[in-house]
Scaffold this motif. Structure first.
Motif, PDB file in Angstrom:
ATOM      1  N   HIS A 199       0.842  -1.212  -0.201  1.00 16.59           N
ATOM      2  CA  HIS A 199       0.005   0.172   0.029  1.00 16.59           C
ATOM      3  C   HIS A 199       0.888   1.328  -0.070  1.00 16.59           C
ATOM      4  O   HIS A 199       1.595   1.509   1.037  1.00 16.59           O
ATOM      5  N   LEU A 200       0.987   2.018  -1.169  1.00 13.90           N
ATOM      6  CA  LEU A 200       2.061   2.983  -1.266  1.00 13.90           C
ATOM      7  C   LEU A 200       1.216   4.424  -1.762  1.00 13.90           C
ATOM      8  O   LEU A 200       0.636   4.016  -2.911  1.00 13.90           O
ATOM      9  N   HIS A 201       1.406   5.525  -1.115  1.00 12.38           N
ATOM     10  CA  HIS A 201       1.133   6.493  -1.695  1.00 12.38           C
ATOM     11  C   HIS A 201       2.267   7.400  -2.420  1.00 12.38           C
ATOM     12  O   HIS A 201       3.472   6.961  -2.050  1.00 12.38           O
ATOM     13  N   TYR A 202       1.858   8.196  -3.259  1.00 12.46           N
ATOM     14  CA  TYR A 202       3.020   8.760  -4.046  1.00 12.46           C
ATOM     15  C   TYR A 202       2.810  10.533  -3.807  1.00 12.46           C
ATOM     16  O   TYR A 202       1.775  11.123  -3.674  1.00 12.46           O
ATOM     17  N   LEU A 203       4.139  11.104  -3.647  1.00 10.27           N
ATOM     18  CA  LEU A 203       4.235  12.603  -3.598  1.00 10.27           C
ATOM     19  C   LEU A 203       5.565  12.989  -4.252  1.00 10.27           C
ATOM     20  O   LEU A 203       6.619  12.352  -4.442  1.00 10.27           O
ATOM     21  N   ASP A 204       5.280  13.901  -5.349  1.00 11.81           N
ATOM     22  CA  ASP A 204       6.285  14.356  -6.083  1.00 11.81           C
ATOM     23  C   ASP A 204       7.280  15.172  -5.426  1.00 11.81           C
ATOM     24  O   ASP A 204       6.782  16.033  -4.270  1.00 11.81           O
ATOM     25  N   ASP A 205       8.409  15.467  -6.095  1.00 12.45           N
ATOM     26  CA  ASP A 205       9.499  16.422  -5.220  1.00 12.45           C
ATOM     27  C   ASP A 205       9.052  17.704  -5.233  1.00 12.45           C
ATOM     28  O   ASP A 205       9.241  18.677  -4.064  1.00 12.45           O
ATOM     29  N   ASP A 206       8.075  18.308  -5.940  1.00  9.86           N
ATOM     30  CA  ASP A 206       7.729  19.795  -5.957  1.00  9.86           C
ATOM     31  C   ASP A 206       6.638  19.784  -4.863  1.00  9.86           C
ATOM     32  O   ASP A 206       5.978  20.765  -4.796  1.00  9.86           O
ATOM     33  N   ARG A 207       6.216  18.640  -4.384  1.00 10.47           N
ATOM     34  CA  ARG A 207       5.044  18.791  -3.420  1.00 10.47           C
ATOM     35  C   ARG A 207       3.755  19.311  -4.220  1.00 10.47           C
ATOM     36  O   ARG A 207       2.725  20.006  -3.503  1.00 10.47           O
TER      37      ARG A 207
END
Ligand SMILES: [Zn+2]
Length: 263
Positions: A199-207
């Motif tokens: 179970h993984l959520h993603y967040l990009d580097d720029d938020r």
């Protein structure tokens, strides 16, 4: 001795979970746990926002909310959280993946330099777990060839069950993106308490973009992992929860559809 022996759990490493997936499935979307109380138990993890207002990503002690309009904003101290899983992240292994320098042969994707698919990644991680019966905190930082995420749409009372609500979730294809997957592996027997499997959520580097990851492939990244052998479960202290009837919960299939599905 294997290079991954460091992944054996250390005593005292604890995952704290707030509420149950069963409760979410049944429509318990009202926030109950104050954000500072959750952060006190861990700086890393995932969850969902009050009234399903977005997917939450806990990273480096900050909480980010990824909402169905495709935006990301920091969750503030006043946030009440209906569901979260957190740990103080202190990874015991770091492994380069895909085109990252030093990636072990098994982790470097296809022979033609093609990205590591989600299926390949999950079987690689499964292959280095000393035991599938422990929990693992998992973080992947790097460049993703593609990333498909979803966010729920904010709900209003009376809440409908999650399976119905998720029929209208927002899904977006982010394309090539640089950021972090943040989440957990949970053993199958915890399905319903937690989400079994990955179970993984993603967040990009720029938020700027993120959500619950549905599908992805990894171009070049570092996998960090920590084994966890202790679980603290905090139940909602509300009348609604106290009087709920979970005996009819036959949620395995529904949870798979909502939390593990690819589309
Ligand atoms: Zn999720």
């Amino acid at each position: 001795m294997s290079a991954f022996d460091a992944l054996l759990p250390k005593i005292g490493v604890n995952i704290t979970q707030f509420s149950l997936i069963h409760a979410l499935m049944a429509g318990f979307y009202d926030g109950v746990f104050p954000a500072p109380q959750v952060l006190a138990k861990g700086d890393f993890g995932l969850g969902c926002g009050h009234a399903l207002n977005g997917e939450l990503v806990f990273v480096d002690g900050q909480i980010f909310r990824c909402t169905s309009d495709g935006s990301v904003s920091p969750a503030d101290e006043s946030e009440l959280i209906p569901f979260a899983e957190v740990v103080n992240f202190d990874p015991s292994i770091r492994v380069p993946i895909g085109a990252a320098e030093g990636a072990p042969a098994a982790f470097d994707g296809g022979p033609d330099g093609s990205p590591v698919t989600r299926d390949q990644f999950e079987s690689l991680v499964g292959g280095i777990m000393p035991s599938p019966n422990m929990f693992y905190a998992i973080r992947v930082d790097g460049v993703f060839d593609r990333m498909r995420v979803r966010e729920p749409i904010r709900q209003h009372h009376p809440f409908r069950p999650l399976v119905e609500v998720m029929q209208t979730q927002n899904e977006s294809e982010l394309g090539r993106t640089s950021g972090s997957l943040v989440g957990f592996w949970a053993p199958q027997i915890y399905q319903g308490v937690s989400v079994a499997g990955f179970h993984l959520h993603y967040l990009d580097d720029d938020r700027a973009v993120g959500g619950h990851s549905l599908e992805y492939s990894i171009e070049s990244a570092t996998l960090s992992m920590q084994a966890i052998s202790s679980l603290t479960l905090r139940l909602p202290h509300t009348d609604e929860f106290a009087t709920a009837d979970f005996t009819q919960a036959d949620a395995d299939l529904a949870i798979r559809r909502v939390e593990s599905s690819r589309s």
